[in-house]
Design a protein around this motif. Structure first.
Motif, short mmCIF file in Angstrom:
data_model
loop_
_atom_site.label_atom_id
_atom_site.label_comp_id
_atom_site.label_asym_id
_atom_site.label_seq_id
_atom_site.Cartn_x
_atom_site.Cartn_y
_atom_site.Cartn_z
N ALA A 255 1.50 0.45 2.60
CA ALA A 255 2.73 0.46 1.80
C ALA A 255 3.15 1.92 1.64
N THR A 265 6.56 -1.82 3.87
CA THR A 265 5.20 -2.33 4.11
C THR A 265 5.06 -2.85 5.54
N GLY A 272 -0.73 -8.04 2.06
CA GLY A 272 0.19 -7.12 1.42
C GLY A 272 1.31 -6.57 2.27
N ASP A 274 3.70 -8.26 3.64
CA ASP A 274 4.94 -9.00 3.39
C ASP A 274 5.38 -8.78 1.94
N SER A 275 6.37 -7.92 1.75
CA SER A 275 6.87 -7.63 0.40
C SER A 275 8.30 -8.13 0.21
N ARG A 279 11.08 -7.16 -2.74
CA ARG A 279 11.68 -5.92 -2.24
C ARG A 279 12.80 -5.42 -3.13
N LEU A 282 11.45 -3.33 -5.90
CA LEU A 282 10.72 -2.11 -5.55
C LEU A 282 11.68 -0.92 -5.45
N THR A 306 4.05 -6.60 -8.26
CA THR A 306 2.89 -6.91 -7.42
C THR A 306 3.26 -7.83 -6.27
N TRP A 307 2.50 -7.73 -5.19
CA TRP A 307 2.67 -8.62 -4.04
C TRP A 307 1.40 -8.61 -3.21
N GLY A 308 1.31 -9.56 -2.28
CA GLY A 308 0.11 -9.71 -1.47
C GLY A 308 -0.58 -11.01 -1.83
N GLY A 314 -2.06 -10.18 -6.27
CA GLY A 314 -0.67 -10.14 -5.84
C GLY A 314 0.28 -10.90 -6.73
#
Length: 522
Positions: A255, A265, A272, A274-275, A279, A282, A306-308, A314
């Motif tokens: 990232a 990312t 992680g 795929d955000s 997005r 962010l 958070t993501w993942g 995530g």
């Protein structure tokens, strides 16, 4: 009648503390030998001799060649011992800038083949099973598992003017003074950078997942190589990778924070890369932390995105309304813990990795810092007390040592255990005994400890006199399956006889001293 030879000179050698010793030296004796005898006499670790003007004396020169005479005074300078660790071995840069190693021989614990070359060492980096040392002249010496970076023979002539080295699981990447990069180790994990070599110009910094590298160039663009599924292929987002300021990584995804605060990312989507769902959130990102499979970004307003992998941190929806004014985030393998501005802590992620702190929530006040094993957190509060949550082995729960944990100065962790340094340099440990949670066999030697370093399954405590004590062994859960995790003493490495119990990895290492040197406790 004196037995002193007419060719001997009597020299006073002192420590910065003022402690001194008068030593008779032969004119033909080397400065290295004189330094070694001074270390024995003063009961300290390795150091370097300086003359009365503060000039370093060349170790290979003789007393006569240095012009030393009776009545001269020298200073034995003891620099800080710096320790690096692979998954199963340690390498220490000692005061004379040589390196001492111990641990699993196949994991870098035996440097005897290159020991004569390990002089004037500036920095040591490690993969999972090998070490690379940068010398003062910018050259590099490697040892350990050959396929994991211990053999640099194919690129040795290129390793000149090296400024810094980055490592992943099985490969190294060195940045040279001209901004180019030389890599070696396991080819598929980034040891072979030939496909992108022409692009690796003006490199500013290199980051790594477990099996890939990402280089930030001076113009803010990024070049990647290594395992494609672990972030080695950034082609899908290459046009977005501009003005990159920072890069963070999970085990297999990167990232990048751009200058405008947005994030790009790539790598393994499940870990992680795929955000897309977050997005739009962010923006104004200040910092990113990662578990093995998820990211957590702190925004300028103190909120968190958070993501993942959801179960690995995530998904923070359960605590999202509590994540305000976040200052810092720490991570275990599958959970996050955020310190808020008021000193409270919010955690989320896998329950068995510290994602649920509800049982100790009322104690999480005035927290200054948080440390983590693979599956548990410990918070140090302003009064030096500690609070722990998550999974710890039943061998030694924190409740057994809680009364001793007062005025804690710092904490280090292996994958399954904690070690806390208290005022005066004593040490308290807890957690999985196979990961270093039981220090009982070396407890009387853990005095005046200044710092602690760790592998996956063992601790190394460095005392004020430069001596090192290690404990822990190789049955630590979650260890590296590709290399032995057992920390053992190889008598060919140690210059002192190995004490009983070294087969279990619980022993004092005196090879950071000269042969025959005694400790203050002797």
């Amino acid at each position: 009648m004196s037995n002193k030879s007419t060719s001997d000179v009597s020299i006073t050698i002192s420590l910065i503390s003022g402690k001194s010793m008068r030593i008779d030296a032969a004119e033909g004796e080397s400065i290295r030998q004189l330094s070694c005898r001074a270390q024995q006499a003063l009961h300290v670790g390795k150091g370097r001799l300086l003359d009365q003007s503060g000039v370093l004396l060349e170790a290979a020169a003789t007393v006569q060649e240095c012009g030393l005479q009776s009545g001269d005074a020298l200073t034995l300078h003891l620099g800080q011992v710096r320790v690096a660790s692979s998954h199963s071995s340690f390498a220490a840069i000692v005061s004379d800038r040589s390196v001492e190693t111990w641990g699993d021989i196949g994991g870098g614990g035996d440097s005897s083949a290159v020991q004569a070359e390990l002089n004037n060492v500036q920095e040591v980096q490690a993969t999972g099973a090998a070490f690379a040392a940068i010398l003062a002249d910018g050259s590099v010496i490697t040892w350990g598992g050959a396929s994991r970076g211990g053999d640099s023979s194919q690129v040795q002539d290129q390793l000149q003017n090296v400024q810094q080295i980055q490592a992943n699981h099985s490969a190294f990447a060195a940045i040279l003074a001209d901004g180019s990069v030389v890599s070696w180790g396991y080819d598929e994990f980034g040891g072979d950078s030939s496909e992108v070599q022409a692009q690796l110009k003006n490199v500013h910094k290199v980051h790594a997942t477990s099996c890939a590298f990402a280089a930030i160039l001076a113009d803010g663009s990024v070049v990647t190589w290594g395992d494609y599924e672990s972030g080695g292929d950034s082609s899908a987002v290459q046009d977005q990778l501009k003005n990159v300021q920072q890069v963070q990584a999970t085990s297999s995804a990167f990232a990048a924070i751009l200058a405008n605060g947005s994030v790009v990312t790539w790598g393994d989507d499940d870990n992680g890369a795929d955000s897309t769902q977050v997005r739009h959130q962010l923006q104004t990102v200040q910092n990113i932390q990662a578990t093995s499979a998820a990211f957590a970004a702190i925004l300028a307003d103190g909120l968190v995105v958070t993501w993942g992998e959801a179960s690995g941190g995530g998904d923070s929806s359960r605590v999202q309304d509590q994540l305000h004014n976040v200052q810092r985030i720490q991570a275990t393998g599958e959970a996050f813990a955020a310190i808020l501005a008021d000193g409270s802590v919010v955690s989320w992620g896998d329950y068995y990795h510290g994602g649920d702190s509800s049982e100790v929530q009322d104690q999480l006040r005035n927290v200054q810092q948080v440390q983590a094993t693979d599956s548990a957190f410990v918070a140090i509060r302003t009064d030096g007390s500690v609070v722990s949550w998550g999974y710890t082995d039943d061998d030694k729960d924190i409740s057994e040592v809680e009364a001793q944990l007062k005025n804690v100065q710092q904490i280090q962790t292996t994958q399954g255990a904690f070690a806390a340094i208290l005022p005066g340099g004593s040490v308290v440990t807890w957690g999985d005994s196979n990961c270093g949670g039981d220090s009982s066999t070396v407890q009387d030697q853990l005095k005046n400890v200044q710092q602690i370093q760790a592998t996956n399954s063992a601790f190394a405590a460095i005392s004020a006199d430069g001596s090192v004590v290690i404990w822990g062994d190789g049955r630590c859960r979650g260890g590296d399956s590709n290399s032995s995790s057992e920390v053992q003493t190889d008598s060919s490495v140690s210059s002192a006889a190995s004490p009983a119990g070294c087969g279990e990895g619980r022993c004092v290492q005196d090879h950071l001293r000269c042969p025959g040197a005694a400790s203050d406790s002797d």
